[in-house]
Structure formats: C-alpha cells, structure tokens
Write a protein that holds these residues in place. Structure first.
Motif, short mmCIF file in Angstrom:
data_model
loop_
_atom_site.label_atom_id
_atom_site.label_comp_id
_atom_site.label_asym_id
_atom_site.label_seq_id
_atom_site.Cartn_x
_atom_site.Cartn_y
_atom_site.Cartn_z
N LEU A 30 0.85 -1.19 0.00
CA LEU A 30 0.00 0.00 0.00
C LEU A 30 0.88 1.24 0.00
CD1 LEU A 30 -2.61 -1.04 2.71
CD2 LEU A 30 -3.01 -0.87 0.24
N ALA A 39 -4.49 5.30 1.39
CA ALA A 39 -3.49 4.44 0.76
C ALA A 39 -4.14 3.63 -0.35
CB ALA A 39 -2.87 3.52 1.80
N PRO A 41 -3.52 0.33 -3.34
CA PRO A 41 -2.71 -0.87 -3.56
C PRO A 41 -1.61 -0.63 -4.60
CG PRO A 41 -5.06 -1.36 -3.77
CD PRO A 41 -4.93 0.13 -3.70
#
Length: 66
Positions: A30, A39, A41
């Motif tokens: 993240l 955040a 991925p």
C-alpha cells in the motif's frame, strides 16, 4: 512525496542470460501519494539486470504494473 505504508517483495525468477544476471521481483503493498489521501494498492513486477562480470550494479530493465 509518496509514503510506502506496507511493502512485500517476492523473487519470481532469477536467471543467467548470456553475460548478465536477470531477476524479476514482484512488489505489492500500500502507498499513499499525498498527505491526507487514502493508501492505494501497489502491485508491480520489476525486471532488473546486472553484468555477470565486472563492477556494474543492478539496473531496472522494465516495470510491469498489474
């Protein structure tokens, strides 16, 4: 500024090809691109090469975003 919140790395492949070493590493985790943002991925495969002989270091040959 990018903040790396979590990061995992996995070597997918490591081979000798001619006169160089080649490695593919998957990075996942993240990241946060700006303060105050959520955040998101990260999932990328980095391909790196290095001369088999001499003092050359690892260089990025390509990046695949998944």
């Amino acid at each position: 500024t990018t903040d790396v919140m979590t990061l995992d790395a996995e070597v997918l492949e490591a081979i000798d090809e001619g006169n160089r070493h080649v490695v593919s590493v998957r990075f996942s985790g993240l990241v946060r691109e700006a303060a105050g943002q959520d955040a998101v991925p990260l999932d990328e495969v980095w391909h790196l090469t290095k001369p088999a002989n001499g003092q050359g270091g690892w260089v990025i040959a390509g990046i695949q975003q998944r």
